[in-house]
Design a protein around this motif. Structure first.
Motif, PDB file in Angstrom:
ATOM      1  N   VAL A 132       0.822  -1.215   0.000  1.00 48.83           N
ATOM      2  CA  VAL A 132       0.000   0.000   0.000  1.00 48.83           C
ATOM      3  C   VAL A 132       0.854   1.262   0.000  1.00 48.83           C
ATOM      4  CG1 VAL A 132      -1.791   1.272   1.243  1.00 48.83           C
ATOM      5  CG2 VAL A 132      -1.820  -1.229   1.219  1.00 48.83           C
ATOM      6  N   VAL A 133       0.423   2.228  -0.809  1.00 44.94           N
ATOM      7  CA  VAL A 133       0.963   3.585  -0.776  1.00 44.94           C
ATOM      8  C   VAL A 133      -0.188   4.531  -0.461  1.00 44.94           C
ATOM      9  CG1 VAL A 133       2.110   5.439  -2.034  1.00 44.94           C
ATOM     10  CG2 VAL A 133       2.742   3.053  -2.473  1.00 44.94           C
ATOM     11  N   LEU A 134      -0.028   5.346   0.577  1.00 40.75           N
ATOM     12  CA  LEU A 134      -0.981   6.410   0.881  1.00 40.75           C
ATOM     13  C   LEU A 134      -0.392   7.722   0.404  1.00 40.75           C
ATOM     14  CD1 LEU A 134      -2.427   4.320   2.713  1.00 40.75           C
ATOM     15  CD2 LEU A 134      -2.798   6.187   4.343  1.00 40.75           C
ATOM     16  N   CYS A 135      -1.115   8.403  -0.488  1.00 36.00           N
ATOM     17  CA  CYS A 135      -0.685   9.703  -1.021  1.00 36.00           C
ATOM     18  C   CYS A 135      -1.518  10.796  -0.369  1.00 36.00           C
ATOM     19  CB  CYS A 135      -0.862   9.733  -2.532  1.00 36.00           C
ATOM     20  SG  CYS A 135       0.182   8.571  -3.434  1.00 36.00           S
ATOM     21  N   LEU A 136      -0.854  11.759   0.266  1.00 32.24           N
ATOM     22  CA  LEU A 136      -1.525  12.778   1.068  1.00 32.24           C
ATOM     23  C   LEU A 136      -1.301  14.160   0.477  1.00 32.24           C
ATOM     24  CD1 LEU A 136      -0.480  11.419   4.583  1.00 32.24           C
ATOM     25  CD2 LEU A 136      -2.575  10.922   3.301  1.00 32.24           C
ATOM     26  N   HIS A 137      -2.403  14.838   0.191  1.00 36.64           N
ATOM     27  CA  HIS A 137      -2.322  16.151  -0.468  1.00 36.64           C
ATOM     28  C   HIS A 137      -2.095  17.272   0.528  1.00 36.64           C
ATOM     29  CE1 HIS A 137      -6.317  17.665   0.764  1.00 36.64           C
ATOM     30  NE2 HIS A 137      -6.760  16.426   0.606  1.00 36.64           N
ATOM     31  N   GLY A 138      -1.857  18.451  -0.012  1.00 35.36           N
ATOM     32  CA  GLY A 138      -1.646  19.640   0.802  1.00 35.36           C
ATOM     33  C   GLY A 138      -2.736  20.668   0.601  1.00 35.36           C
ATOM     34  N   TRP A 139      -2.424  21.911   1.006  1.00 34.11           N
ATOM     35  CA  TRP A 139      -3.328  23.051   0.837  1.00 34.11           C
ATOM     36  C   TRP A 139      -2.654  24.088  -0.047  1.00 34.11           C
ATOM     37  CZ3 TRP A 139      -3.098  28.267   1.366  1.00 34.11           C
ATOM     38  CH2 TRP A 139      -4.306  28.955   1.227  1.00 34.11           C
ATOM     39  N   PRO A 140      -3.392  24.713  -0.982  1.00 30.93           N
ATOM     40  CA  PRO A 140      -4.798  24.510  -1.330  1.00 30.93           C
ATOM     41  C   PRO A 140      -4.949  23.543  -2.512  1.00 30.93           C
ATOM     42  CG  PRO A 140      -4.019  26.553  -2.335  1.00 30.93           C
ATOM     43  CD  PRO A 140      -2.831  25.901  -1.675  1.00 30.93           C
ATOM     44  N   TYR A 141      -4.840  22.300  -2.237  1.00 30.99           N
ATOM     45  CA  TYR A 141      -4.862  21.251  -3.259  1.00 30.99           C
ATOM     46  C   TYR A 141      -5.815  20.147  -2.812  1.00 30.99           C
ATOM     47  CZ  TYR A 141      -0.563  23.816  -4.264  1.00 30.99           C
ATOM     48  OH  TYR A 141       0.343  24.816  -4.514  1.00 30.99           O
ATOM     49  N   ASP A 142      -5.853  19.072  -3.582  1.00 34.24           N
ATOM     50  CA  ASP A 142      -6.702  17.948  -3.198  1.00 34.24           C
ATOM     51  C   ASP A 142      -6.158  16.683  -3.846  1.00 34.24           C
ATOM     52  OD1 ASP A 142      -7.579  18.118  -5.903  1.00 34.24           O
ATOM     53  OD2 ASP A 142      -9.628  17.582  -5.352  1.00 34.24           O
ATOM     54  N   ILE A 143      -6.976  15.646  -3.924  1.00 36.53           N
ATOM     55  CA  ILE A 143      -6.512  14.358  -4.423  1.00 36.53           C
ATOM     56  C   ILE A 143      -6.055  14.415  -5.875  1.00 36.53           C
ATOM     57  CG2 ILE A 143      -7.930  13.102  -2.765  1.00 36.53           C
ATOM     58  CD1 ILE A 143      -9.861  12.433  -5.052  1.00 36.53           C
ATOM     59  N   HIS A 144      -6.491  15.431  -6.645  1.00 38.65           N
ATOM     60  CA  HIS A 144      -6.093  15.513  -8.051  1.00 38.65           C
ATOM     61  C   HIS A 144      -4.595  15.774  -8.228  1.00 38.65           C
ATOM     62  CE1 HIS A 144     -10.467  15.937  -8.484  1.00 38.65           C
ATOM     63  NE2 HIS A 144     -10.272  15.403  -9.679  1.00 38.65           N
ATOM     64  N   SER A 145      -3.907  16.121  -7.162  1.00 32.75           N
ATOM     65  CA  SER A 145      -2.446  16.231  -7.258  1.00 32.75           C
ATOM     66  C   SER A 145      -1.805  14.898  -7.613  1.00 32.75           C
ATOM     67  CB  SER A 145      -1.863  16.749  -5.939  1.00 32.75           C
ATOM     68  OG  SER A 145      -2.174  18.107  -5.737  1.00 32.75           O
ATOM     69  N   PHE A 146      -2.549  13.804  -7.432  1.00 31.23           N
ATOM     70  CA  PHE A 146      -1.980  12.472  -7.640  1.00 31.23           C
ATOM     71  C   PHE A 146      -2.624  11.695  -8.792  1.00 31.23           C
ATOM     72  CE2 PHE A 146      -1.387  13.613  -3.165  1.00 31.23           C
ATOM     73  CZ  PHE A 146      -0.016  13.442  -3.031  1.00 31.23           C
ATOM     74  N   THR A 147      -3.371  12.367  -9.652  1.00 29.75           N
ATOM     75  CA  THR A 147      -4.034  11.627 -10.737  1.00 29.75           C
ATOM     76  C   THR A 147      -3.042  11.014 -11.722  1.00 29.75           C
ATOM     77  OG1 THR A 147      -4.364  13.723 -11.922  1.00 29.75           O
ATOM     78  CG2 THR A 147      -6.239  12.838 -10.664  1.00 29.75           C
ATOM     79  N   ASP A 148      -1.864  11.595 -11.869  1.00 30.74           N
ATOM     80  CA  ASP A 148      -0.845  11.006 -12.747  1.00 30.74           C
ATOM     81  C   ASP A 148       0.101  10.077 -11.990  1.00 30.74           C
ATOM     82  OD1 ASP A 148      -1.596  12.227 -15.213  1.00 30.74           O
ATOM     83  OD2 ASP A 148      -0.728  14.101 -14.540  1.00 30.74           O
ATOM     84  N   VAL A 149       0.306  10.327 -10.707  1.00 28.60           N
ATOM     85  CA  VAL A 149       1.176   9.468  -9.896  1.00 28.60           C
ATOM     86  C   VAL A 149       0.536   8.105  -9.661  1.00 28.60           C
ATOM     87  CG1 VAL A 149       2.161   9.165  -7.586  1.00 28.60           C
ATOM     88  CG2 VAL A 149       2.362  11.374  -8.738  1.00 28.60           C
ATOM     89  N   ALA A 150      -0.750   8.108  -9.336  1.00 28.62           N
ATOM     90  CA  ALA A 150      -1.427   6.866  -8.931  1.00 28.62           C
ATOM     91  C   ALA A 150      -1.338   5.762  -9.976  1.00 28.62           C
ATOM     92  CB  ALA A 150      -2.880   7.162  -8.569  1.00 28.62           C
ATOM     93  N   PRO A 151      -1.585   6.032 -11.276  1.00 29.38           N
ATOM     94  CA  PRO A 151      -1.504   4.926 -12.239  1.00 29.38           C
ATOM     95  C   PRO A 151      -0.098   4.391 -12.437  1.00 29.38           C
ATOM     96  CG  PRO A 151      -1.980   6.992 -13.360  1.00 29.38           C
ATOM     97  CD  PRO A 151      -2.133   7.246 -11.897  1.00 29.38           C
TER      98      PRO A 151
END
Length: 336
Positions: free
Chosen positions: A63-82
């Protein structure tokens, strides 16, 4: 087993994939902007929250948990996740408290964003999903949160990828002013210390424009488009967003109280505990919030297997600006 050849090929190609749901087969999701959405989000009750999160990859993978910052959200990882899921990782990307589809279970819960409270949300999520340990990777609030978890619960962290290094808040140090140029960079946290700033965060258009300005200032060479910002800005409409953001920055400046239930954790963090888990720290070369990118200021606080990298030409939102490099760092941290 992790298929490192697949992810190395994807990263090496540097070619953007078409906008496909995460989890669809492809070897070319390496360039920023290749993906624009996650597959349908999930929800789970965990601790004080009903947490909204994205998940991709094999259900029994590491498992990898990816944690976003401010002012951002989960879309910071849409390219990392795949990139990670195609290499065999189970990737989980939660909305932090006050963001997106994550909601408090009770209206009576204090809208508190002190560092240990947010870190305990991650522990609660891992418990709810029956995840004994994971690689934690994050930036901004996410980096701080991951660092707190690694410092206080190292048995839950297989490896750590913290953008900006050791970001655990040390409240006594926060009382001292920074050099004027650095204080100028942090303008919004002083704005949030005022009633005027709180009102701005509570007003949709002002909140939208303020967050976009922070994106522009924090990532000076990132040519994001309107659509990219709007996808993330939807997460700012969470009814608890303003309260959580304002409390976070006021608490860090010593202008707002935390809760007694977290005092024991904050006392431990005040001692600046070292991080003992394998760690690969990333410093974006163009991040205006970093006083230096050589990692020397925090190196002594990482006492386990360790590596440091600079991300040339990258600003604050490292995973969205440089997804291939971020994904590579996660995989390499897992091998330290």
């Amino acid at each position: 087993m992790i298929d490192r050849r697949t992810v190395t090929q994807a990263i090496g190609l540097g070619v953007a994939a078409a906008a496909l749901p995460v989890g669809a087969g492809t070897n070319a999701a390496a360039a920023p902007g290749g993906r624009t959405a996650f597959a349908p989000l999930k929800r789970i009750r965990a601790g004080l929250l009903d947490i909204g999160y994205a998940e991709t990859g094999p259900p029994h993978g590491p498992v990898v948990l990816c944690l976003h910052g401010w002012p951002y959200d989960i879309h910071s990882f849409t390219d990392v996740a795949p990139l990670l899921s195609e290499a065999g990782y189970r990737v989980i990307v939660p909305y932090l408290r006050g963001h997106g589809t994550t909601a408090f279970l009770s209206p009576k819960t204090v809208r508190n964003a002190q560092q240990s409270a947010v870190a305990l949300d991650v522990i609660a999520l891992m418990d709810a999903l029956k995840i004994p340990e994971a690689v934690l990777a994050g930036f901004d609030w996410g980096s701080r949160t991951a660092g707190v978890v690694a410092a206080l619960w190292p048995q839950r962290v297989k490896a750590l990828v913290p953008v900006g290094g050791y970001l655990v808040t040390h409240l006594p140090s926060q009382r001292n002013p920074l050099p004027p140029k650095a204080e100028h960079t942090w303008w919004y946290q002083y704005y949030f210390a005022t009633d005027r700033g709180r009102t701005a965060m509570e007003t949709r258009q002002n909140r939208h424009d303020l967050c976009r300005l922070v994106w522009e200032e924090a990532s000076p060479t990132w040519n994001f488009d309107d659509a990219a910002f709007e996808r993330t800005a939807a997460a700012f409409d969470n009814p608890d967003y303003a309260a959580i953001v304002v409390h976070n920055y006021r608490w860090r400046l010593g202008l707002a109280d935390g809760e007694r239930r977290y005092d024991r954790y904050e006392r431990l963090l005040a001692a600046r505990p070292p991080i003992t888990v394998p760690s690969l720290a990333l410093d974006p070369a163009l991040d205006p919030f970093l006083s230096t990118t050589d990692g020397s200021g925090y190196r002594h606080l990482f006492t386990g297997p360790y590596e440091h990298r600079v991300l040339p030409g990258v600003g604050h939102n490292a995973p969205q600006e440089a997804p291939a490099e971020f994904a590579r760092a996660v995989m390499d941290a897992d091998r330290l």
